[in-house]
Design an enzyme around this catalytic site. Structure first.
Site, PDB file in Angstrom:
ATOM      1  CD  GLU A 124     -59.910  -4.379  52.127  1.00  0.00           C
ATOM      2  OE1 GLU A 124     -60.777  -3.810  51.447  1.00  0.00           O
ATOM      3  OE2 GLU A 124     -60.127  -4.838  53.265  1.00  0.00           O
ATOM      4  CD  GLU A 132     -60.057  -4.590  57.314  1.00  0.00           C
ATOM      5  OE1 GLU A 132     -61.267  -4.730  56.990  1.00  0.00           O
ATOM      6  OE2 GLU A 132     -59.327  -3.701  56.853  1.00  0.00           O
ATOM      7  CD  GLU A 187     -14.190 -12.246  37.056  1.00  0.00           C
ATOM      8  OE1 GLU A 187     -14.723 -12.568  35.974  1.00  0.00           O
ATOM      9  OE2 GLU A 187     -13.019 -12.548  37.348  1.00  0.00           O
ATOM     10  CD  GLU A 189     -12.285 -15.791  39.366  1.00  0.00           C
ATOM     11  OE1 GLU A 189     -11.794 -15.615  38.215  1.00  0.00           O
ATOM     12  OE2 GLU A 189     -13.500 -15.867  39.585  1.00  0.00           O
TER      13      GLU A 189
END
Length: 900
Positions: free
Chosen positions: A131, A244, A460, A565
């Site tokens: 709370e 609660e 990258e 790549e």
């Protein structure tokens, strides 16, 4: 439990509660029933409450403060687990605020509880700092002390969890909690949320106070109490507990309230997995039996008398209809073979802005070409909320899934990633939560896809993100993926644009389903600037050294490699371009790497044409395609014999004192270099002592600059450090690098580069750098590097001051020198005194004879080294008959002293 509610929120509560909302997910098909039974949960208390409600408790709630040890809790925990229930503890630090907790003031207590709970072993749901969006607890954001903030709360919550994890208390599940209303300055439902990595469940507390309170409370329905908080927490992908709740009798009909509450939970609060009643006569009578009508309604609502098996403690998502099977990563890499990238498409700012949008027929053409895998780069940034909860636009996620399905349906191994999401590097600590949420949503959306879908965490990474942060990112995202995709293969890489230099430095998580990745666009001047040609013996030798370097890393760490790549701009020399594709692909496939050539679909651009497949005409550059798939088509290559390893030199005795390399009192012997618009100049100016060298530099985005001093004597093996004086002279405080370059292994250019970063300011500073502090340069290594990964101090070619970024400035340097030991590091040894009795006599002669005849036992290697130093009388680094002759002549007084 909430202590009070401000009247100012009441009208808003009633109005908002009347609004409808759409719940997300459907987790509560088996709603768990729990309760705080009004007292500590002993066996008798649990039994009495269960008899009252007519049903076994799935969850038993307990409240304890931070002066309570687990030894006190344990009997109650035993009672709970003997009952077949789960224990949920609300843990209240009345003695501390969040600043105290984050600063470690309660660490001893927290650690003790963590160790005791770990030893206990059973699952516990722990609810600390509850709370906090109110103003009544010392740890709350709205508390009158104003010491608690969202930031301190998050830090405190995470600190608690980190201590438990560090102590191995993985049986503890973490419950984040909010009150049903925000009360107090600076409070909100999610501003203090600690993050998904620190939370297993979220929860809400709320009460219908009726008209019982003097501050003007009024009767509220369940929706009026809970709807706002629920809407906020439902945006988080975590199950929700009503931790609660209860209703007063006064001001309305409690029995009806109970019935409507459970009906609402089951119909409109679908993310709620448990409802835990607060059964105590406290501020008002919250008990389920405050009236016969209330008790009857409660028993009816929870299904009293029904059979409810022991609950499964931890929530799990609905199992996929067709779970992907586990595949060994090496097997997957073999399956992937040669593939392509669907570049400039989904990783563009918006699809279609860089290249033609994705079409299904592309994948038919890729299949016909012979590709085995397709990498689909994806940029998520522009399609994701920039504030919590960082939701990805559903339409974009649907579009990504559509393209992925096109690929998978053709049998391709398919890779999706985070591509061009460069925002993460600008503020890693501030942005990592958003990145985590993105991957959480990706993992959830694609969890049911076949094992042929692979995840690549980040394309990258570069710039401001450090190697340590990349390791942290890989670890965090992998944990998130594993929650929903336990065996899916994940691809990880290093920094500096997925360089091979950084791949070998990454911290590999302990996970059996990983592949390492790197990219290769060397030499950059050829592949991106289309300068010169490519294809010499040395060009190919360089590729072989790099790929062998990566293969060695793969073998050492038992992790396969994905070459994600590689490409050359179309405007490069055509013959060289084809040779490059051919040799690069052959070298990768021969070493067992899976490959994806970069293809961005762009033709005709001077700075971005890397296309092989024409998306409009549906044709390929057949010459390059042939180079990719057919080994050895173009270049003729004969590997050089493996170079003879450099001989291992014996350890050297460190030099004592200093050796000046350049004090700039004579002719300026430094050269300079620059490019891509950057500039640098040097001149003699007043230094710290006498003259110094001024370096004036202008940086650019892609530029480079440096000053270089070639060394006449490149053997620094007896020196320990290098030192120089430096200051900025124009007010700039820019980072620069000091670099040591080794000699090239092929006699051309430099060898391996080693760097150390410095930031000069406006006052003179003496910088002393131990050679052990230099790090291998990551952004570039020359073709002549030996790739040993060791700074070879006996093979130094040159020293440099050079760029670290694109900034401009001016500095002066003076007194560059080598630093040795401050005193002789070896104990004084008397030459000829072989038994170290401070005398040279016939005993020493006899010992030397026996040593040469190999009949003398010296014990340890240290003792032998000491003996050899005393016996090597002619200082030629060996002990032999020449030394014996010298000792004889000395004892016969043919020479007056032993030469030193």
């Amino acid at each position: 439990m909430k202590k009070r509610l401000l009247v100012s929120f009441l009208v808003l509560s009633i109005i908002v509660g009347l609004l409808s909302f759409q719940s997300l997910g459907n987790y509560n098909s088996g709603l768990k029933i729990g309760a705080w039974v009004g007292t500590q949960p002993s066996e008798s208390a649990i039994k009495s409450f269960q008899e009252l409600q007519g049903r076994k408790l799935d969850i038993v709630h307990q409240f304890i403060n931070w002066s309570t040890d687990f030894s006190w809790v344990r009997p109650y925990a035993d009672a709970v687990y003997n009952n077949g229930s789960i224990l949920m503890i609300t843990w209240e630090p009345w003695e501390y605020n969040t600043v105290d907790i984050k600063n470690g003031k309660a660490d001893a207590y927290i650690t003790r509880m963590a160790q005791d709970m770990k030893a206990y072993g059973k699952e516990i749901w722990l609810r600390p700092l509850h709370e906090a969006n109110g103003d009544w607890y010392p740890w709350a954001i709205g508390y009158s002390s104003r010491v608690n903030t969202n930031e301190t709360y998050i830090a405190a919550f995470r600190h608690i969890v980190d201590i438990f994890r560090a102590n191995g208390a993985t049986n503890v599940k973490w419950v984040f909690n909010v009150n049903c209303d925000n009360v107090g300055n600076g409070t909100s439902y999610l501003g203090h949320y600690p993050g998904d990595n620190y939370v297993d469940y979220t929860s809400i507390d709320g009460y219908n106070w009726g008209t019982t309170q003097s501050w003007g409370s009024q009767w509220q329905s369940f929706d009026q109490v809970f709807s706002r908080a629920y809407q906020a927490l439902a945006s988080i992908n975590k199950p929700i507990i009503i931790a609660e709740f209860a209703s007063a009798e006064i001001g309305g009909n409690k029995a009806r309230w109970i019935t409507e509450a459970y009906n609402s939970i089951r119909t409109s609060y679908n993310k709620v997995i448990a409802a835990v009643w607060f059964h105590e006569n406290k501020e008002t009578d919250w008990r389920i039996n405050s009236s016969p009508e209330a008790l009857a309604a409660y028993r009816e609502a929870i299904g009293a008398g029904s059979s409810n098996p022991t609950p499964t403690p931890t929530w799990t998502s609905t199992p996929p209809s067709s779970s992907p099977k586990a595949v060994d990563p090496f097997e997957m890499v073999r399956k992937m073979g040669m593939g392509t990238n669907l570049g400039n498409t989904l990783e563009a700012p918006y699809e279609g802005s860089w290249s033609k949008s994705a079409m299904e027929y592309y994948f038919d053409d890729f299949k016909a070409a012979g590709y085995k895998n397709v990498r689909i780069p994806v940029r998520w940034d522009n399609h994701t909320m920039r504030t919590y909860p960082y939701t990805i636009d559903k339409a974009f996620l649907d579009r990504v899934e559509q393209v992925v399905d096109w690929s998978l349906s053709r049998g391709f191994v398919t890779i999706i990633n985070s591509h061009h999401d460069d925002w993460i590097k600008e503020d890693y600590n501030g942005n990592i939560e958003r990145f985590e949420k993105i991957w959480e949503q990706i993992a959830e959306r694609f969890k049911n896809k076949s094992e042929n879908l692979l995840f690549e965490i980040m394309n990258e990474p570069f710039g401001n993100i450090t190697d340590e942060q990349i390791d942290d990112m890989n670890s965090r995202i992998l944990k998130i993926i594993r929650k929903t995709n336990p065996t899916r293969i994940v691809i990880i890489g290093g920094g500096y644009w997925n360089s091979y230099n950084t791949l070998v430095n990454i911290k590999i998580p302990d996970d059996p389903y990983l592949i390492g990745t790197f990219h290769y666009y060397d030499p950059y001047e050829f592949t991106h600037k289309w300068r010169g040609t490519w294809g010499t013996q040395e060009d190919m030798d360089t590729v072989v050294r790099v790929f062998d370097f990566v293969k060695s890393w793969s073998d050492r760490n038992n992790i396969p490699v994905y070459f994600g790549e590689f490409a050359v701009m179309a405007y490069a020399d055509r013959t060289s371009r084809v040779k490059w594709y051919d040799f690069i692909s052959d070298a990768a496939l021969e070493r067992g790497f899976a490959c994806s050539v970069w293809d961005n679909g762009v033709f005709g651009s001077l700075d971005n044409d890397m296309a092989i497949y024409n998306r409009d005409t549906r044709t390929f550059d057949t010459e390059i395609l042939n180079a990719l798939f057919n080994p050895g088509t173009y270049p003729s290559y004969s590997p050089k014999p493996s170079p003879t390893p450099r001989p291992t030199k014996p350890p050297v005795t460190p030099a004592v004192g200093e050796k000046m390399l350049d004090d700039f009192e004579g002719v300026l012997n430094w050269g300079s270099y620059s490019g891509e618009g950057a500039k640098v100049s040097t001149k003699i100016v007043s230094g710290k002592t006498g003259n110094g060298m001024e370096v004036s530099y202008t940086g650019t985005t892609d530029g480079y600059w440096g000053t270089v001093y070639s060394l006449p004597d490149g053997d620094w093996s007896k020196w320990l450090k290098i030192s120089f004086d430096i200051k900025s002279v124009d007010g700039s405080a820019n980072e620069i690098r000091f670099m040591i370059a080794e000699k090239s292994i092929n006699g051309v250019g430099d060898g391996e580069h080693w760097v150390y970063s410095i930031t000069p300011d406006s006052s003179w500073k003496t910088i002393e750098i131990p050679f052990s502090s230099f790090r291998r340069r990551l952004d570039y290594q020359p073709p002549g590097q030996d790739m040993s990964g060791t700074l070879d101090l006996d093979n130094i070619d040159s020293i440099h001051f050079m760029y670290a970024n694109n900034k401009s400035g001016k500095f002066v340097v003076d007194n560059i020198k080598l630093i040795g030991a401050t005193s002789d590091p070896t104990p004084s040894i008397k030459h000829g005194d072989l038994n170290f009795d401070n005398a040279v006599n016939s005993t020493d002669l006899l010992m030397l004879k026996r040593y040469i005849l190999k009949s003398l036992e010296l014990g340890t290697s240290e003792q032998e080294e000491k003996f050899k130093k005393a016996a090597d009388l002619n200082r030629d680094n060996k002990v032999d008959s020449t030394d014996l002759t010298i000792l004889k002549r000395y004892l016969l007084k043919a020479i007056s002293e032993i030469p030193i």
